[in-house]
Enzyme design. Structure first.
Site, PDB file in Angstrom:
ATOM      1  N   ARG A 101       0.828  -1.222   0.000  1.00 16.51           N
ATOM      2  CA  ARG A 101       0.000   0.000   0.000  1.00 16.51           C
ATOM      3  C   ARG A 101       0.850   1.255   0.000  1.00 16.51           C
ATOM      4  O   ARG A 101       0.411   2.310  -0.420  1.00 16.51           O
ATOM      5  CB  ARG A 101      -0.936   0.000   1.224  1.00 16.51           C
ATOM      6  CG  ARG A 101      -2.140  -0.889   1.023  1.00 16.51           C
ATOM      7  CD  ARG A 101      -3.052  -0.889   2.220  1.00 16.51           C
ATOM      8  NE  ARG A 101      -2.497  -1.634   3.338  1.00 16.51           N
ATOM      9  CZ  ARG A 101      -3.123  -1.823   4.500  1.00 16.51           C
ATOM     10  NH1 ARG A 101      -4.318  -1.305   4.679  1.00 16.51           N
ATOM     11  NH2 ARG A 101      -2.576  -2.519   5.456  1.00 16.51           N
ATOM     12  N   GLN A 102       2.095   1.129   0.509  1.00 15.96           N
ATOM     13  CA  GLN A 102       2.968   2.320   0.533  1.00 15.96           C
ATOM     14  C   GLN A 102       3.784   2.327  -0.762  1.00 15.96           C
ATOM     15  O   GLN A 102       4.996   2.171  -0.759  1.00 15.96           O
ATOM     16  CB  GLN A 102       3.871   2.270   1.774  1.00 15.96           C
ATOM     17  CG  GLN A 102       4.616   3.565   2.069  1.00 15.96           C
ATOM     18  CD  GLN A 102       3.713   4.738   2.433  1.00 15.96           C
ATOM     19  OE1 GLN A 102       2.751   4.574   3.168  1.00 15.96           O
ATOM     20  NE2 GLN A 102       4.004   5.917   1.911  1.00 15.96           N
ATOM     21  N   LYS A 197     -15.633   6.194  -2.048  1.00 20.95           N
ATOM     22  CA  LYS A 197     -14.974   6.290  -0.738  1.00 20.95           C
ATOM     23  C   LYS A 197     -13.815   7.275  -0.810  1.00 20.95           C
ATOM     24  O   LYS A 197     -13.132   7.366  -1.820  1.00 20.95           O
ATOM     25  CB  LYS A 197     -14.450   4.889  -0.373  1.00 20.95           C
ATOM     26  CG  LYS A 197     -13.592   4.822   0.867  1.00 20.95           C
ATOM     27  CD  LYS A 197     -13.120   3.387   1.157  1.00 20.95           C
ATOM     28  CE  LYS A 197     -11.637   3.225   0.911  1.00 20.95           C
ATOM     29  NZ  LYS A 197     -11.115   1.903   1.294  1.00 20.95           N
ATOM     30  N   GLY A 232     -12.482  -0.352   8.797  1.00 18.49           N
ATOM     31  CA  GLY A 232     -13.185   0.919   8.616  1.00 18.49           C
ATOM     32  C   GLY A 232     -13.932   0.987   7.287  1.00 18.49           C
ATOM     33  O   GLY A 232     -15.095   1.428   7.249  1.00 18.49           O
TER      34      GLY A 232
END
Ligand code: R5P
Length: 302
Positions: A101-102, A197, A232
């Site tokens: 993700r980074q 989102k 989340g």
């Protein structure tokens, strides 16, 4: 007579400490030698790994890098370095590839960790990587060795086909997951919607637009994502779907990290069940990747 059957393939599978069951499943599908790795963690947190000498020069190191992420990552490198040092070709099977993700510096001063991880694995001797639903193509592009990214969608969708769902609608929690959700919906011969989102890069807080472009009243919904981390995204998406009168809601993903209170958060939001692959062992690992990974290994070592 008690004859011990010899493994037929010329591949040795090293079962990393994070993925022993998955490694055993892969070795079984390949009819390959399975080598368990013996792990000792010292009181300062350092790992010591020891395993028997592989019979073959084609070695597969199976080690997912879920939490403890850095420990599992270093252990993968240790096993790869040992095999490479003994002159083997090393294919690393890392179903959940941490740090993907980074893949860029989202804020000034951030380290592009995905690029560093690629360099580290390669310098440990990894010549080929097989992963599952890597978070971004950019993360894969940092490797100079080949990366085979296996999609879990056909396997997850196959599982969903056996569920008793009422006119299911497939939902991507964000616009980035549209292709994934479309593929899923095609297998189920169903419809797909993608929510809108956004995430605050500083706080991590997720917001989702409440209004949908489609009527989903009374329809069961399957939220499809690559991973569930804090929960989340799925919790917020579920709130939106319920406000729009959806029926039962299920969450399906490749990688169920389910950190901290993710499970409670998701359940409290109204999700009926979480279904994930066994890229990360645990109670959500209901879909087996071993056959798909074995097929990927066969093509790497063909
Ligand atoms: C985001 O782009 C990813 O596809 C996932 O939706 C996200 O990483 C899930 O994280 P969390 O469970 O913390 O919302």
């Amino acid at each position: 007579m008690n004859l011990i059957r010899k493994a037929l393939s010329e591949i040795s599978v090293i079962a990393g400490p994070s993925s022993p069951l998955l490694a055993a499943g892969i070795a079984k599908h390949l009819d390959a030698e399975l080598i368990p790795a013996d792990l000792r963690i010292f009181s300062d947190g350092e790992s010591k790994i020891r395993f028997g000498k592989p019979a073959h020069k084609k070695c597969v190191v199976v080690q997912s890098t879920h939490p403890p992420v850095d420990t599992h990552l270093l252990q993968a490198m240790m096993m790869a370095a040992k095999c490479a040092g003994d002159g083997a070709q090393v294919c690393a099977v890392i179903p959940y590839l941490a740090y993907a993700r980074q893949d860029k510096a989202f804020l000034d001063g951030e380290v592009v960790s995905a690029a560093l991880v690629a360099r580290l694995l390669e310098s440990a001797g990894v010549e080929r990587v097989i992963t599952v639903d890597i978070h971004s193509k950019i993360a894969a592009s940092y490797f100079s060795v080949g990366v085979r990214d296996i999609s879990s969608i056909p396997l997850l969708a196959d599982y969903a086909l056996k569920m008793n769902l009422r006119r299911p609608v497939i939902v991507s929690p964000d616009q980035g997951g549209i292709a994934r959700a479309e593929q899923f919906a095609k297998i189920l011969e169903s419809d797909m919607i993608a929510l809108k989102k956004s995430r605050d890069r500083n706080t991590g807080a997720v917001t989702i637009e409440q209004k949908l472009d489609a009527d989903i009243s009374g329809r069961d919904a399957i939220l499809v994502d690559d991973m569930i981390s804090s929960g989340g995204s799925i919790a917020k998406a579920t709130e939106v779907l319920l406000k729009n009168n959806a029926g039962e809601i299920y969450a399906m993903c490749a990688h169920a990290l389910m950190l901290d209170d993710a499970a409670q958060k998701i359940q409290a939001a109204g999700v009926r069940d979480v279904i994930a692959t066994n890229s990360i062992p645990g109670k959500y690992a209901k879909v087996d990747l071993s056959s798909a990974l074995a097929d990927g290994i066969k093509t790497v070592f063909a």
